[in-house]
Motif scaffolding. Structure first.
Motif, PDB file in Angstrom:
ATOM      1  N   SER A 183      39.432  66.777  81.876  1.00  0.00           N
ATOM      2  CA  SER A 183      39.211  68.161  81.427  1.00  0.00           C
ATOM      3  C   SER A 183      38.479  68.958  82.498  1.00  0.00           C
ATOM      4  O   SER A 183      38.856  70.091  82.825  1.00  0.00           O
ATOM      5  CB  SER A 183      38.399  68.189  80.128  1.00  0.00           C
ATOM      6  N   PHE A 184      37.434  68.372  83.054  1.00  0.00           N
ATOM      7  CA  PHE A 184      36.679  69.056  84.106  1.00  0.00           C
ATOM      8  C   PHE A 184      37.505  69.162  85.387  1.00  0.00           C
ATOM      9  O   PHE A 184      37.439  70.174  86.096  1.00  0.00           O
ATOM     10  CB  PHE A 184      35.356  68.337  84.366  1.00  0.00           C
ATOM     11  N   TYR A 185      38.280  68.117  85.670  1.00  0.00           N
ATOM     12  CA  TYR A 185      39.113  68.152  86.876  1.00  0.00           C
ATOM     13  C   TYR A 185      40.199  69.228  86.732  1.00  0.00           C
ATOM     14  O   TYR A 185      40.434  70.020  87.653  1.00  0.00           O
ATOM     15  CB  TYR A 185      39.758  66.784  87.116  1.00  0.00           C
ATOM     16  N   ASP A 186      40.837  69.270  85.577  1.00  0.00           N
ATOM     17  CA  ASP A 186      41.875  70.273  85.331  1.00  0.00           C
ATOM     18  C   ASP A 186      41.310  71.687  85.373  1.00  0.00           C
ATOM     19  O   ASP A 186      41.914  72.595  85.947  1.00  0.00           O
ATOM     20  CB  ASP A 186      42.529  70.044  83.965  1.00  0.00           C
TER      21      ASP A 186
ATOM     22  N   PHE B 205      33.555  59.054  90.159  1.00  0.00           N
ATOM     23  CA  PHE B 205      33.170  59.924  89.053  1.00  0.00           C
ATOM     24  C   PHE B 205      33.832  59.462  87.754  1.00  0.00           C
ATOM     25  O   PHE B 205      33.202  59.437  86.690  1.00  0.00           O
ATOM     26  CB  PHE B 205      33.572  61.373  89.340  1.00  0.00           C
ATOM     27  N   GLN B 206      35.118  59.100  87.839  1.00  0.00           N
ATOM     28  CA  GLN B 206      35.831  58.653  86.649  1.00  0.00           C
ATOM     29  C   GLN B 206      35.208  57.379  86.074  1.00  0.00           C
ATOM     30  O   GLN B 206      35.003  57.265  84.859  1.00  0.00           O
ATOM     31  CB  GLN B 206      37.308  58.417  86.960  1.00  0.00           C
ATOM     32  N   THR B 207      34.896  56.427  86.947  1.00  0.00           N
ATOM     33  CA  THR B 207      34.284  55.178  86.499  1.00  0.00           C
ATOM     34  C   THR B 207      32.905  55.425  85.893  1.00  0.00           C
ATOM     35  O   THR B 207      32.540  54.818  84.875  1.00  0.00           O
ATOM     36  CB  THR B 207      34.158  54.196  87.683  1.00  0.00           C
ATOM     37  N   MET B 208      32.136  56.322  86.488  1.00  0.00           N
ATOM     38  CA  MET B 208      30.807  56.655  85.962  1.00  0.00           C
ATOM     39  C   MET B 208      30.904  57.196  84.531  1.00  0.00           C
ATOM     40  O   MET B 208      30.138  56.809  83.650  1.00  0.00           O
ATOM     41  CB  MET B 208      30.125  57.679  86.876  1.00  0.00           C
TER      42      MET B 208
ATOM     43  N   ILE C  16      40.645  72.646  88.978  1.00  0.00           N
ATOM     44  CA  ILE C  16      41.877  72.938  89.711  1.00  0.00           C
ATOM     45  C   ILE C  16      42.443  74.286  89.281  1.00  0.00           C
ATOM     46  O   ILE C  16      42.892  75.086  90.104  1.00  0.00           O
ATOM     47  CB  ILE C  16      42.908  71.810  89.502  1.00  0.00           C
ATOM     48  N   GLY C  17      42.417  74.554  87.974  1.00  0.00           N
ATOM     49  CA  GLY C  17      42.911  75.836  87.468  1.00  0.00           C
ATOM     50  C   GLY C  17      42.116  77.008  88.009  1.00  0.00           C
ATOM     51  O   GLY C  17      42.672  78.020  88.437  1.00  0.00           O
ATOM     52  N   ILE C  18      40.782  76.875  87.998  1.00  0.00           N
ATOM     53  CA  ILE C  18      39.931  77.933  88.546  1.00  0.00           C
ATOM     54  C   ILE C  18      40.235  78.121  90.023  1.00  0.00           C
ATOM     55  O   ILE C  18      40.339  79.251  90.511  1.00  0.00           O
ATOM     56  CB  ILE C  18      38.438  77.586  88.342  1.00  0.00           C
ATOM     57  N   GLY C  19      40.385  77.005  90.741  1.00  0.00           N
ATOM     58  CA  GLY C  19      40.684  77.079  92.169  1.00  0.00           C
ATOM     59  C   GLY C  19      41.999  77.778  92.443  1.00  0.00           C
ATOM     60  O   GLY C  19      42.113  78.606  93.363  1.00  0.00           O
ATOM     61  N   MET C  20      43.037  77.477  91.649  1.00  0.00           N
ATOM     62  CA  MET C  20      44.342  78.119  91.822  1.00  0.00           C
ATOM     63  C   MET C  20      44.266  79.621  91.584  1.00  0.00           C
ATOM     64  O   MET C  20      44.828  80.418  92.341  1.00  0.00           O
ATOM     65  CB  MET C  20      45.353  77.488  90.859  1.00  0.00           C
TER      66      MET C  20
ATOM     67  N   PHE D 121      32.974  71.038  90.568  1.00  0.00           N
ATOM     68  CA  PHE D 121      32.772  71.600  91.905  1.00  0.00           C
ATOM     69  C   PHE D 121      33.866  71.167  92.881  1.00  0.00           C
ATOM     70  O   PHE D 121      34.469  71.989  93.579  1.00  0.00           O
ATOM     71  CB  PHE D 121      31.401  71.176  92.463  1.00  0.00           C
ATOM     72  N   ILE D 122      34.116  69.852  92.937  1.00  0.00           N
ATOM     73  CA  ILE D 122      35.096  69.370  93.915  1.00  0.00           C
ATOM     74  C   ILE D 122      36.532  69.662  93.472  1.00  0.00           C
ATOM     75  O   ILE D 122      37.435  69.752  94.301  1.00  0.00           O
ATOM     76  CB  ILE D 122      34.920  67.870  94.217  1.00  0.00           C
ATOM     77  N   ALA D 123      36.740  69.820  92.162  1.00  0.00           N
ATOM     78  CA  ALA D 123      38.082  70.131  91.664  1.00  0.00           C
ATOM     79  C   ALA D 123      38.471  71.572  91.973  1.00  0.00           C
ATOM     80  O   ALA D 123      39.636  71.858  92.260  1.00  0.00           O
ATOM     81  CB  ALA D 123      38.162  69.867  90.162  1.00  0.00           C
ATOM     82  N   ILE D 124      37.523  72.506  91.920  1.00  0.00           N
ATOM     83  CA  ILE D 124      37.802  73.894  92.279  1.00  0.00           C
ATOM     84  C   ILE D 124      38.299  73.958  93.721  1.00  0.00           C
ATOM     85  O   ILE D 124      39.288  74.626  94.038  1.00  0.00           O
ATOM     86  CB  ILE D 124      36.551  74.775  92.105  1.00  0.00           C
ATOM     87  N   SER D 125      37.614  73.241  94.591  1.00  0.00           N
ATOM     88  CA  SER D 125      38.014  73.204  95.997  1.00  0.00           C
ATOM     89  C   SER D 125      39.400  72.604  96.166  1.00  0.00           C
ATOM     90  O   SER D 125      40.221  73.099  96.940  1.00  0.00           O
ATOM     91  CB  SER D 125      36.999  72.389  96.812  1.00  0.00           C
TER      92      SER D 125
END
Length: 391
Positions: A334-337, A312-315, A340-344, A215-219
């Motif tokens: 993977s989820f972050y990438d 999130f990473q530590t969790m 970001i890709g979806i957001g772009m 969610f936050i990576a898309i943004s």
């Protein structure tokens, strides 16, 4: 006795990571301008070209975690670092958009392995009881790079030929590679070769948390692609590079308390607050009509991400065993990438449909509040049930 965090090796790992990030982000924010000017690409085409590296990253990311866990982490890190720098020559040599996309995808492959291996190397160095704090400061080097890189990149773009952006990136990357060579890792025991299974490529217990990261990576993908254009084209702000600087200040402030709170067990308070701040920051940014609100919202967005991302990473890392650190890291990235890709990609299309670019960031605010509710009802419960003892 409190174990020492700021060792020579940790400092070297932080410096190498900063230089890697600086090289990446120096080029990243000016790519839309370069692609449009050199190849005559439309907004939608630009979004697809920029996101092509995400496609390659996502294809390789699960394997990168397995590679980092199965082989010498430092050797994997150094090989990835070398090719990460070399690919920048490919951008310079690309005479057509097709060749540029190929170089971009090669960059995605190296980015996948280098980010997974660099953070795993850092985790091997950081004392287990200070993991949240250590990852916070390690991540701060990426944050600083994320602000200084675009700032310098936009300055070079506005004042010099674009080739100097490439030259600067290559020099910085070489310095980072040299720094990485000097890092010494503690010895680790290699377990007997295990049967390949899905667990070796992605940390299944952490998948619900990965959705929250998405969610936050898309943004962030939308923000990274259009923050500068929003300021330049719609608000007529010439010094848009300062946006990333203010964002970095917000992130830097968070690192002095967020990691310690996480290590002390205040994870839910930390995450709910960070997601609320991110949502508030995006909404204010999308509605900005002045420099004060444009740069002020950057502080809030940076503060929120500075609290949320390393947490999130530590969790996710705390949900895997020691020999799954690479897999845990690759799951997070993977989820972050993907986000970001979806957001772009979707920002490129939405920018041509919505009446104003600012509307993109209001949508980011809505998505962040959705992430907040998802965390409260899903992620918090999953983490409490499945986390392992810190090792």
């Amino acid at each position: 006795m409190i174990e020492k965090l700021w060792t020579a090796n940790f400092l070297k790992a932080c410096l190498a990571n900063f230089l890697m990030g600086f090289a990446f982000y120096l080029i990243g924010t000016t790519m839309p301008f370069y692609i449009g000017e050199k190849y005559g690409a439309t907004e939608a085409e630009t979004g697809l070209v920029l996101a092509s590296y995400i496609i390659a990253t996502l294809l390789v990311r699960p394997f990168s975690g397995y590679i980092v866990d199965a082989f010498s982490r430092k050797k994997v890190y150094l090989i990835a670092y070398f090719f990460f720098v070399f690919v920048y020559f490919g951008y310079m040599w690309a005479s057509t958009m097709t060749l540029f996309i190929i170089a971009r995808m090669m960059h995605g492959v190296t980015w996948s392995v280098i980010t997974t291996s660099s953070s795993t190397v850092a985790i091997d160095i950081i004392p287990a009881k200070r993991r949240g704090e250590g990852l916070g400061f390690f991540g701060l080097t990426t944050t600083i790079a994320m602000s200084v890189g675009p700032f310098i990149g936009l300055y070079l773009y506005e004042n010099f030929e674009f080739k100097y952006n490439f030259y600067s990136t290559i020099v910085v990357g070489i310095l980072g590679f040299i720094t990485a060579l000097t890092i010494k890792l503690p010895k680790r025991e290699f377990k007997p070769k295990q049967v390949l299974s899905l667990d070796r490529f992605i940390l299944k217990p952490a998948l619900p948390i990965g959705i929250n990261v998405l969610f936050i990576a898309i943004s962030f993908g939308m923000l990274f692609t259009y923050a500068a254009k929003f300021g330049l084209n719609e608000l007529k702000i010439s010094s848009t590079g300062f946006f990333f600087l203010f964002m970095a200040i917000g992130m830097a402030v968070s690192r002095f308390f967020a990691g310690k709170l996480l290590d002390k067990g205040y994870v839910n308070y930390l995450m709910l607050t960070s997601l609320f701040i991110i949502g508030l920051g995006y909404t204010a940014f999308g509605l900005a009509t002045s420099e004060l609100l444009y740069f002020g919202s950057a502080l809030f967005i940076g503060l929120g991400y500075g609290m949320a991302s390393p947490s999130f990473q530590t969790m996710i890392i705390n949900m895997g065993t020691n020999d799954q650190r690479g897999t845990a890291n690759s799951t997070f990235f993977s989820f972050y990438d993907l986000g970001i890709g979806i957001g772009m990609v979707i920002s490129g299309f939405l920018a041509t449909v919505l009446p104003a670019i600012g509307n993109l960031f209001v949508l980011c605010g809505v998505l962040s509040f959705v992430a907040l509710f998802y965390y409260y009802f899903v992620t918090a419960k999953v983490y409490a049930r499945k986390k392992l003892a810190v090792m």
